[in-house]
Enzyme design. Sequence first.
Site, PDB file in Angstrom:
ATOM      1  N   HIS A  31    -111.590 -56.861  31.383  1.00  0.00           N
ATOM      2  CA  HIS A  31    -112.665 -55.888  31.142  1.00  0.00           C
ATOM      3  C   HIS A  31    -114.015 -56.457  31.557  1.00  0.00           C
ATOM      4  O   HIS A  31    -114.234 -57.679  31.549  1.00  0.00           O
ATOM      5  CB  HIS A  31    -112.669 -55.412  29.686  1.00  0.00           C
ATOM      6  CG  HIS A  31    -112.907 -56.468  28.655  1.00  0.00           C
ATOM      7  ND1 HIS A  31    -114.168 -56.903  28.307  1.00  0.00           N
ATOM      8  CD2 HIS A  31    -112.054 -57.174  27.867  1.00  0.00           C
ATOM      9  CE1 HIS A  31    -114.077 -57.817  27.362  1.00  0.00           C
ATOM     10  NE2 HIS A  31    -112.811 -58.016  27.081  1.00  0.00           N
TER      11      HIS A  31
ATOM     12  N   ASP B 171    -117.115 -55.200  30.235  1.00  0.00           N
ATOM     13  CA  ASP B 171    -118.141 -55.082  29.205  1.00  0.00           C
ATOM     14  C   ASP B 171    -118.079 -56.267  28.248  1.00  0.00           C
ATOM     15  O   ASP B 171    -117.066 -56.971  28.158  1.00  0.00           O
ATOM     16  CB  ASP B 171    -118.003 -53.764  28.444  1.00  0.00           C
ATOM     17  CG  ASP B 171    -116.636 -53.590  27.780  1.00  0.00           C
ATOM     18  OD1 ASP B 171    -115.629 -54.079  28.332  1.00  0.00           O
ATOM     19  OD2 ASP B 171    -116.572 -52.975  26.700  1.00  0.00           O
TER      20      ASP B 171
ATOM     21  N   ASP C 277    -114.955 -64.126  26.945  1.00  0.00           N
ATOM     22  CA  ASP C 277    -114.478 -62.757  26.637  1.00  0.00           C
ATOM     23  C   ASP C 277    -115.256 -61.731  27.459  1.00  0.00           C
ATOM     24  O   ASP C 277    -116.194 -61.123  26.986  1.00  0.00           O
ATOM     25  CB  ASP C 277    -114.652 -62.489  25.145  1.00  0.00           C
ATOM     26  CG  ASP C 277    -114.106 -61.135  24.713  1.00  0.00           C
ATOM     27  OD1 ASP C 277    -113.289 -60.551  25.461  1.00  0.00           O
ATOM     28  OD2 ASP C 277    -114.515 -60.652  23.653  1.00  0.00           O
TER      29      ASP C 277
ATOM     30  N   GLU D 137    -113.779 -51.768  26.996  1.00  0.00           N
ATOM     31  CA  GLU D 137    -112.761 -52.386  26.148  1.00  0.00           C
ATOM     32  C   GLU D 137    -113.332 -52.783  24.795  1.00  0.00           C
ATOM     33  O   GLU D 137    -112.608 -52.781  23.790  1.00  0.00           O
ATOM     34  CB  GLU D 137    -112.191 -53.623  26.852  1.00  0.00           C
ATOM     35  CG  GLU D 137    -110.935 -54.200  26.208  1.00  0.00           C
ATOM     36  CD  GLU D 137    -111.199 -55.200  25.084  1.00  0.00           C
ATOM     37  OE1 GLU D 137    -110.259 -55.525  24.340  1.00  0.00           O
ATOM     38  OE2 GLU D 137    -112.356 -55.645  24.940  1.00  0.00           O
ATOM     39  N   GLU D 138    -114.634 -53.112  24.749  1.00  0.00           N
ATOM     40  CA  GLU D 138    -115.232 -53.581  23.504  1.00  0.00           C
ATOM     41  C   GLU D 138    -115.594 -52.442  22.552  1.00  0.00           C
ATOM     42  O   GLU D 138    -116.184 -52.674  21.500  1.00  0.00           O
ATOM     43  CB  GLU D 138    -116.471 -54.424  23.803  1.00  0.00           C
ATOM     44  CG  GLU D 138    -116.196 -55.718  24.552  1.00  0.00           C
ATOM     45  CD  GLU D 138    -115.445 -56.747  23.726  1.00  0.00           C
ATOM     46  OE1 GLU D 138    -115.075 -56.435  22.576  1.00  0.00           O
ATOM     47  OE2 GLU D 138    -115.226 -57.869  24.222  1.00  0.00           O
TER      48      GLU D 138
ATOM     49  N   GLU E  81    -106.187 -60.486  28.535  1.00  0.00           N
ATOM     50  CA  GLU E  81    -106.976 -61.540  27.897  1.00  0.00           C
ATOM     51  C   GLU E  81    -106.275 -62.228  26.729  1.00  0.00           C
ATOM     52  O   GLU E  81    -105.286 -61.740  26.199  1.00  0.00           O
ATOM     53  CB  GLU E  81    -108.306 -60.959  27.407  1.00  0.00           C
ATOM     54  CG  GLU E  81    -108.204 -59.948  26.284  1.00  0.00           C
ATOM     55  CD  GLU E  81    -109.575 -59.452  25.860  1.00  0.00           C
ATOM     56  OE1 GLU E  81    -110.450 -60.284  25.536  1.00  0.00           O
ATOM     57  OE2 GLU E  81    -109.766 -58.226  25.843  1.00  0.00           O
TER      58      GLU E  81
END
Length: 437
Positions: free
Chosen positions: A81, A83, A113, A147-148, A175
Amino acid sequence: MADAQARDEVVRFTSDLIRIDTTNRGGGDCRERPAAEYAAELLAGAGLEPALLERTPGRTNVVARIEGTDPAADALLVHGHLDVVPAEPADWRVHPFSGEVRDGVVWGRGAVDMKNMDAMILAVVRAWRRLGVRPRRDLVIAFTADEEASAVDGSGFLADRHPGLFEGCTEAIGESGAFTFHDGAGREIYPIAAGERGTAWLKLTARGRAGHGSKVNRENAVTRLADAITRIGEHEWPLRLTPTVRAALTELAALHGIETGLDDADDVDELLKKLGPAAALVEATVRNSANPTMLDAGYKVNVIPGEAVAHVDGRYLPGGEDEFRTTLDELTGPDVDWEFLHREVALQAPVDSPTFAHMRGAVEEFAPEGHVVPYCMSGGTDAKQFSRLGITGYGFAPLRLPQGFDYQALFHGVDERVPVDALHFGVRVLDRFLRTA
């Protein structure tokens, strides 16, 4: 095959992506497009034809396919991802969007991340172009938005509206896996994710009789809500061992020379005590959980409101959703209603698959003293949305980390950073796995 240029590029790409502020504050407040365009340009430079796809303007996803050498093989999805979660610069030693390389470490939000993994994917693909390498399987590369938060503008949108882009994909890597975990006794453990707990973000609403704050009120919504969230917060969830978690406990026990059964909660709790720091890899995933996180009630100190609201972060293991729902009904009681604000499935992947064996082999080739174990993530990733397409997801974003470098604490934490050497290791391992899996 990951040459010197690939090792240089993975550092540069990580820094560049960190400098592109893709903070996701929730509620649609994010713009991934500049990072998506950056990734798409690099993919195009590797001879691919990336597609930029949006549900909402500025919330951009990138998807490209690499043709493999074996047309009969199932395709593999490789996703990351774009974001990141918010970061307050005043709290950091180095500005979170500087991407600065200092003392052999890349600093910034997204360093673990997960812009590091995005950079690894880009560096590997570009190295293959230079060296004339093709993977065995078709690979679908996806860089996602959102994704976040809820993933509605990212993997959810891709799975629902563009499933054809993932034709033939049966498995995926994403991840949070294959990082070094130091167990405090000199061992290096590399946990590879083969499961995720389900997401259950809840809204609780208590209703009662509004009135003056000076009067007795046995139907106080705030009191009713407080009673319910206290019961939820103090609840002891029963043991639930999934195959992934059982495999993790079995391998960790053997690694530590512990003979134990896993027949009941006492056995498991006693084993967790004996595992020391390594217990952190599994202790959050032997049970469902529910943690009250937000409260909202009233508007004046001398007014008893007629309604009070709380939010709860709930997580349930594969096969545990029915138990979760039933338990929440009991804990909230007759005076408090609850509903899902966001719900996503729990996942489980086989740990005896050829793909898991390839991941294990790739790590062990470059970290022969390391010990690979499966584990279940306590949270969730885009693998949940891609599972709608029948894709089995693993967490595999390899990093070799030094003692004292707490990878898990840096997820969403202050001073997020990644060593340059860890990125070099990750590129080599990822290249080895993707070429041969």
